[in-house]
Design a protein around this motif. Structure first.
Motif, PDB file in Angstrom:
ATOM      1  N   HIS A 190       4.680  44.437  26.246  1.00 17.97           N
ATOM      2  CA  HIS A 190       4.931  43.430  27.281  1.00 17.97           C
ATOM      3  C   HIS A 190       6.426  43.142  27.378  1.00 17.97           C
ATOM      4  O   HIS A 190       7.120  43.082  26.381  1.00 17.97           O
ATOM      5  N   GLN A 191       6.907  42.993  28.601  1.00 20.29           N
ATOM      6  CA  GLN A 191       8.341  42.695  28.753  1.00 20.29           C
ATOM      7  C   GLN A 191       8.550  41.239  29.104  1.00 20.29           C
ATOM      8  O   GLN A 191       7.965  40.712  30.041  1.00 20.29           O
ATOM      9  N   ILE A 192       9.395  40.613  28.298  1.00 21.90           N
ATOM     10  CA  ILE A 192       9.703  39.202  28.501  1.00 21.90           C
ATOM     11  C   ILE A 192      11.010  39.118  29.289  1.00 21.90           C
ATOM     12  O   ILE A 192      11.938  39.885  29.027  1.00 21.90           O
ATOM     13  N   SER A 193      11.102  38.191  30.199  1.00 22.09           N
ATOM     14  CA  SER A 193      12.368  37.972  30.905  1.00 22.09           C
ATOM     15  C   SER A 193      13.248  37.032  30.100  1.00 22.09           C
ATOM     16  O   SER A 193      12.777  36.011  29.594  1.00 22.09           O
ATOM     17  N   TYR A 194      14.507  37.411  29.997  1.00 24.12           N
ATOM     18  CA  TYR A 194      15.458  36.580  29.272  1.00 24.12           C
ATOM     19  C   TYR A 194      16.657  36.257  30.159  1.00 24.12           C
ATOM     20  O   TYR A 194      16.974  37.005  31.093  1.00 24.12           O
ATOM     21  N   VAL A 195      17.327  35.177  29.797  1.00 24.17           N
ATOM     22  CA  VAL A 195      18.590  34.845  30.440  1.00 24.17           C
ATOM     23  C   VAL A 195      19.678  34.948  29.378  1.00 24.17           C
ATOM     24  O   VAL A 195      19.507  34.437  28.273  1.00 24.17           O
ATOM     25  N   ALA A 196      20.754  35.653  29.705  1.00 22.51           N
ATOM     26  CA  ALA A 196      21.865  35.803  28.759  1.00 22.51           C
ATOM     27  C   ALA A 196      23.094  35.100  29.321  1.00 22.51           C
ATOM     28  O   ALA A 196      23.352  35.152  30.525  1.00 22.51           O
ATOM     29  N   GLU A 197      23.833  34.445  28.437  1.00 20.76           N
ATOM     30  CA  GLU A 197      25.062  33.774  28.872  1.00 20.76           C
ATOM     31  C   GLU A 197      26.059  33.760  27.725  1.00 20.76           C
ATOM     32  O   GLU A 197      25.661  33.818  26.559  1.00 20.76           O
ATOM     33  N   PRO A 198      27.348  33.722  28.024  1.00 24.62           N
ATOM     34  CA  PRO A 198      28.337  33.689  26.936  1.00 24.62           C
ATOM     35  C   PRO A 198      28.153  32.427  26.097  1.00 24.62           C
ATOM     36  O   PRO A 198      27.783  31.377  26.628  1.00 24.62           O
TER      37      PRO A 198
ATOM     38  N   LYS B 290      20.111  37.299  34.311  1.00 23.84           N
ATOM     39  CA  LYS B 290      18.690  37.418  33.981  1.00 23.84           C
ATOM     40  C   LYS B 290      18.355  38.886  33.811  1.00 23.84           C
ATOM     41  O   LYS B 290      18.841  39.722  34.562  1.00 23.84           O
ATOM     42  N   THR B 291      17.552  39.202  32.787  1.00 24.81           N
ATOM     43  CA  THR B 291      17.191  40.607  32.594  1.00 24.81           C
ATOM     44  C   THR B 291      15.779  40.700  32.039  1.00 24.81           C
ATOM     45  O   THR B 291      15.266  39.739  31.457  1.00 24.81           O
ATOM     46  N   ASN B 292      15.156  41.863  32.251  1.00 19.64           N
ATOM     47  CA  ASN B 292      13.753  41.990  31.866  1.00 19.64           C
ATOM     48  C   ASN B 292      13.538  42.767  30.581  1.00 19.64           C
ATOM     49  O   ASN B 292      12.419  43.073  30.227  1.00 19.64           O
ATOM     50  N   SER B 293      14.616  43.155  29.902  1.00 20.00           N
ATOM     51  CA  SER B 293      14.388  43.930  28.685  1.00 20.00           C
ATOM     52  C   SER B 293      15.483  43.670  27.662  1.00 20.00           C
ATOM     53  O   SER B 293      16.555  43.178  27.990  1.00 20.00           O
ATOM     54  N   ILE B 294      15.169  44.022  26.441  1.00 18.26           N
ATOM     55  CA  ILE B 294      16.140  43.887  25.367  1.00 18.26           C
ATOM     56  C   ILE B 294      17.346  44.781  25.655  1.00 18.26           C
ATOM     57  O   ILE B 294      18.488  44.401  25.409  1.00 18.26           O
ATOM     58  N   MET B 295      17.089  45.976  26.210  1.00 15.78           N
ATOM     59  CA  MET B 295      18.213  46.859  26.527  1.00 15.78           C
ATOM     60  C   MET B 295      19.149  46.189  27.532  1.00 15.78           C
ATOM     61  O   MET B 295      20.368  46.311  27.453  1.00 15.78           O
ATOM     62  N   GLY B 296      18.565  45.478  28.476  1.00 19.37           N
ATOM     63  CA  GLY B 296      19.366  44.753  29.463  1.00 19.37           C
ATOM     64  C   GLY B 296      20.238  43.703  28.785  1.00 19.37           C
ATOM     65  O   GLY B 296      21.405  43.497  29.154  1.00 19.37           O
ATOM     66  N   LEU B 297      19.677  43.051  27.764  1.00 20.76           N
ATOM     67  CA  LEU B 297      20.445  42.040  27.027  1.00 20.76           C
ATOM     68  C   LEU B 297      21.612  42.707  26.305  1.00 20.76           C
ATOM     69  O   LEU B 297      22.737  42.207  26.307  1.00 20.76           O
TER      70      LEU B 297
ATOM     71  N   TYR C 144      25.505  41.995  26.679  1.00 21.69           N
ATOM     72  CA  TYR C 144      26.307  41.638  25.498  1.00 21.69           C
ATOM     73  C   TYR C 144      27.578  42.490  25.453  1.00 21.69           C
ATOM     74  O   TYR C 144      28.684  41.989  25.254  1.00 21.69           O
ATOM     75  N   LYS C 145      27.397  43.799  25.664  1.00 24.53           N
ATOM     76  CA  LYS C 145      28.549  44.706  25.609  1.00 24.53           C
ATOM     77  C   LYS C 145      29.557  44.380  26.696  1.00 24.53           C
ATOM     78  O   LYS C 145      30.767  44.404  26.463  1.00 24.53           O
ATOM     79  N   LEU C 146      29.043  44.054  27.868  1.00 27.84           N
ATOM     80  CA  LEU C 146      29.916  43.695  28.988  1.00 27.84           C
ATOM     81  C   LEU C 146      30.730  42.442  28.646  1.00 27.84           C
ATOM     82  O   LEU C 146      31.951  42.402  28.828  1.00 27.84           O
ATOM     83  N   ILE C 147      30.044  41.438  28.110  1.00 35.26           N
ATOM     84  CA  ILE C 147      30.733  40.186  27.790  1.00 35.26           C
ATOM     85  C   ILE C 147      31.730  40.407  26.652  1.00 35.26           C
ATOM     86  O   ILE C 147      32.836  39.870  26.671  1.00 35.26           O
ATOM     87  N   GLU C 148      31.342  41.244  25.684  1.00 34.50           N
ATOM     88  CA  GLU C 148      32.260  41.520  24.572  1.00 34.50           C
ATOM     89  C   GLU C 148      33.540  42.182  25.085  1.00 34.50           C
ATOM     90  O   GLU C 148      34.638  41.880  24.625  1.00 34.50           O
ATOM     91  N   GLN C 149      33.380  43.068  26.081  1.00 41.26           N
ATOM     92  CA  GLN C 149      34.557  43.715  26.683  1.00 41.26           C
ATOM     93  C   GLN C 149      35.457  42.712  27.370  1.00 41.26           C
ATOM     94  O   GLN C 149      36.675  42.830  27.356  1.00 41.26           O
ATOM     95  N   LYS C 150      34.829  41.731  28.005  1.00 41.05           N
ATOM     96  CA  LYS C 150      35.592  40.740  28.768  1.00 41.05           C
ATOM     97  C   LYS C 150      36.156  39.637  27.879  1.00 41.05           C
ATOM     98  O   LYS C 150      36.884  38.767  28.350  1.00 41.05           O
TER      99      LYS C 150
ATOM    100  N   GLY D 170      30.023  34.744  21.070  1.00 42.62           N
ATOM    101  CA  GLY D 170      28.820  35.550  21.107  1.00 42.62           C
ATOM    102  C   GLY D 170      28.127  35.393  22.443  1.00 42.62           C
ATOM    103  O   GLY D 170      28.721  34.903  23.403  1.00 42.62           O
ATOM    104  N   VAL D 171      26.865  35.829  22.479  1.00 41.60           N
ATOM    105  CA  VAL D 171      26.080  35.716  23.705  1.00 41.60           C
ATOM    106  C   VAL D 171      24.758  35.047  23.330  1.00 41.60           C
ATOM    107  O   VAL D 171      24.185  35.341  22.284  1.00 41.60           O
ATOM    108  N   VAL D 172      24.312  34.110  24.179  1.00 44.60           N
ATOM    109  CA  VAL D 172      23.054  33.417  23.916  1.00 44.60           C
ATOM    110  C   VAL D 172      21.965  33.991  24.802  1.00 44.60           C
ATOM    111  O   VAL D 172      22.195  34.252  25.985  1.00 44.60           O
TER     112      VAL D 172
END
Ligand code: ZN
Length: 701
Positions: free
Chosen positions: A117-125, A267-274, A278-284, A294-296
């Protein structure tokens, strides 16, 4: 780490928990209350994780003051306190992708959902600032309160009103709405603030988080007003009606109510999306303009959040994925071996100097041969099993003030002729064989008495600042005198005047004056405290803390040496007495036994002692304490406080805590598992009380 903890004895675990509790408490206070951190954030997280891990293995030892559940520190004085209507929790941490995958699995397990099952998550810095809760009633800001310890925070309303991004009024038909978020300072504003601080001759802030916290928690809101604080909203507390169906919608709603929300929220639907986000935010990270650590990630569906609920200290539906500690790549020029006073061969990496987190690093510890080979102390694989070689490109890692370590090796840059680093079979100093005992990760030179490197290190330790501290006799002079063959053991320092005064006067760099000074400062130190003497002996596992424990227990050298004569008999009272000293573990006890079993070592110690005048340990008696001059013995397991804490209370009230019961004992405090000591007390007619009675007596509850 886990294996190591599983091997802890109960008393080791208990002691470790006590140590961690103290450390974490101090670090917490320094960070949250004083805005002046004493350790780095990643070091703090690691200590906290260790604490939790030990508690997991030894749930029965969990302390009442366990720092696993506390978030932040108790509020500082000066602000009035406000109790949060809904607890303001911090988040659990993830340090790598595995932690994140496990988090996702836990969420699904708790909800009874299949793994696919895929859970939707929200990621933010994750903003590195100070958390704040704003309470609005009928659209008007009523109060602003810091997180504090999660239950009760500080009322910083007047200061919060000076922050431009915190609206005084919101267009809203909410009877109650608590908006939560982070107060922070941008990099640009931080630099100019620190410049102003310096111009005013005031201490600059260590980082922007501390600057933000220090500014918000100013008792004078005129000062806060001139500090460039900002606020991001990302959560809510009490709300008289729902902000939305999902986390994402709720954040959008907060934005429409006039709060700044983070534009990197996704917002993303998978752990890979998270992980991608994360990598994008780490770059920025370095160009984003404010500190993030970090990223929440949060479960998006608010009805699922409700079902997931909370553990004792964190929400089950959110996790903070922390950025790793400061890192840098550099060239490892050479591996040197240093020989310590116990013969340990310690490898040190000599590095091409590199800046790591603002500090130039040119050396890093390599611990031992397993570590170099890519193994931890339990034989587990570290760095994916990559070994470390001279000529390698290595990643240096620095956390807090600790000695830099090597976290990774770039094997692709390794030249073909490079060779694995082999620890020498023979000591680089004396050529004797090196040995590695079972269960010891350290390889040692076996020539304990005559290895020049070991002898010199022992002598250096003996004269060091925390030991005999002899003026004019530093490391350089020790090396010189050893080289002249004048000194090969501590007692000979006190024979220098008698044997080599004339020779010394003839040496370059020495004159009548300096020789006289040296002789005087050596003679001054013939009078030495018992405690200092013990530490100076350089007995393995006997540090300053242990020396203090022994000195307080035995009080005089003569008591101590008599006891040491008997401890090789494990049936003796002396041995029982030694190991019953709170804080003396098996390692130290065995080391003392080995030391005093060795005729040669014992003779060295006695030769030294014959030249000294040893001060007895003072009994420090609190004359007005409840237990002034009383001798107390603890036996069995205490369940409501650690032995250390109990001892602390006893000493605070004037008592002397002994390890064994004798006719002189005044009071025995017993817990479950009390055996022979309690029996002995009964035989001798000594008063014995249980822990509850003890707690009543000392009045902590
Ligand atoms: Zn050696």
């Amino acid at each position: 780490m886990q294996n190591e903890i599983a091997n802890y004895s109960k008393s080791e675990a208990k002691r470790e928990l006590a140590r961690l509790s103290l450390l974490l408490k101090r670090a917490n206070q320094a960070y949250h209350r004083d805005d002046d951190p004493i350790i780095s954030d990643s070091e703090f997280d690691k200590l906290k994780a260790l604490n939790q891990e030990i508690e997991k293995h030894f749930p029965e030892l969990k302390r009442r003051d366990s720092q696993s559940q506390t978030v932040g520190a108790k509020p500082a004085r000066g602000f009035s306190k406000i109790k949060h209507s809904i607890r303001m929790l911090s988040l659990a941490n993830a340090f790598d992708e595995n932690d994140l995958i496990e988090f996702d699995i836990r969420v699904k397990k708790h909800l009874g959902l299949p793994e696919v099952h895929q859970i939707s998550y929200v990621a933010e810095p994750k903003i590195d600032g100070l958390s704040l809760s704003l309470r609005y009633e009928k659209g008007r800001l009523i109060y602003a309160v810091t997180r504090g310890d999660g239950e009760i925070g500080e009322d910083v309303t007047e200061n919060a009103r000076t922050i431009k991004s915190i609206p005084e009024m919101i267009e809203s038909d909410y009877d109650v709405l608590e908006v939560r978020g982070e107060v922070y300072i941008s990099h640009e504003d931080f630099l100019s603030l620190n410049k102003k601080q310096e111009e005013k001759g005031e201490k600059p802030f260590a980082n922007s988080r501390n600057a933000a916290a220090g500014s918000l928690r100013q008792l004078d809101n005129e000062i806060t007003k001139h500090r460039p604080l900002k606020f991001f909203a990302y959560a809510w507390g009490e709300a008289s009606k729902a902000l939305g169906q999902t986390q994402f919608a709720a954040i959008a709603k907060l934005n429409s109510l006039g709060f700044e929300t983070n534009p990197l929220t996704k917002k993303t639907n998978s752990i890979m999306g998270l992980i991608d986000h994360y990598k994008l935010i780490e770059q920025k990270r370095n160009s984003i303009g404010y500190d993030i650590d970090g990223v929440v990630y949060k479960v998006d569906d608010l009805s699922l959040q409700l079902r997931l609920g909370f553990t004792t200290s964190t929400p089950r539906w959110a996790i903070a994925h922390k950025f790793p500690a400061e890192l840098a790549w550099t060239f490892l020029k050479k591996i040197d071996l240093q020989i310590g006073r116990t013969g340990a061969l310690s490898p040190v990496a000599r590095l091409e100097p590199v800046t790591v987190g603002g500090v130039v690093v040119s050396n890093a510890t390599l611990h031992n041969e397993d570590y170099i080979a890519g193994l931890d102390s339990n034989g587990g694989i570290i760095r994916d099993g990559k070994d470390i070689r001279e000529g390698d490109w290595v990643q240096v890692y620095r956390a807090g003030d600790v000695i830099p370590k090597i976290s990774d090796v770039d094997v692709s840059k390794r030249i073909q002729v490079s060779q694995t680093f082999n620890f020498p079979i023979n000591c680089p100093s004396c050529n004797s064989s090196t040995v590695r005992e079972e269960n010891d990760a350290v390889r040692r030179c076996s020539n304990f008495f005559d290895c020049p490197a070991q002898v010199i290190e022992k002598l250096k330790h003996f004269v060091s600042r925390r030991a005999f501290d002899i003026d004019g006799l530093g490391e350089k002079q020790i090396e010189q005198f050893f080289h002249y063959k004048w000194i090969s053991e501590p007692s000979e320092i006190f024979e220098l005047e008698e044997n080599y005064l004339q020779d010394l006067l003839e040496k370059d760099g020495w004159g009548v004056r300096s020789v006289e000074n040296l002789v005087n400062s050596i003679n001054e130190k013939r009078l030495i405290s018992f405690e200092k003497l013990l530490f100076s002996l350089g007995i393995r596992h006997l540090g300053e803390g242990g020396s203090r424990l022994l000195a307080r227990h035995y009080l005089t050298w003569s008591n101590f040496s008599k006891a040491m004569e008997n401890i090789s008999n494990l049936e003796s009272d002396s041995w029982d007495d030694l190991i019953s000293i709170d804080g003396v573990g098996d390692m130290l006890a065995n080391s003392l036994m080995n030391t005093f079993n060795s005729e040669r070592q014992k003779a060295q110690i006695y030769r030294l002692v014959s030249k000294l005048n040893i001060e007895d340990q003072e009994h420090r008696i609190e004359s007005d304490g409840k237990f002034s001059g009383k001798k107390l013995v603890f036996t069995g397991t205490l369940e409501k406080m650690s032995r250390g804490e109990a001892k602390m209370h006893a000493e605070r009230l004037g008592a002397q805590v002994a390890g064994s019961v004798s006719a002189k004992t005044d009071l025995v405090i017993f817990g479950p598992g009390a055996g022979s000591k309690l029996k002995k007390a009964e035989v001798l007619g000594i008063r014995a009380i249980d822990e509850d009675e003890w707690i009543k007596l000392i009045g902590t509850e």
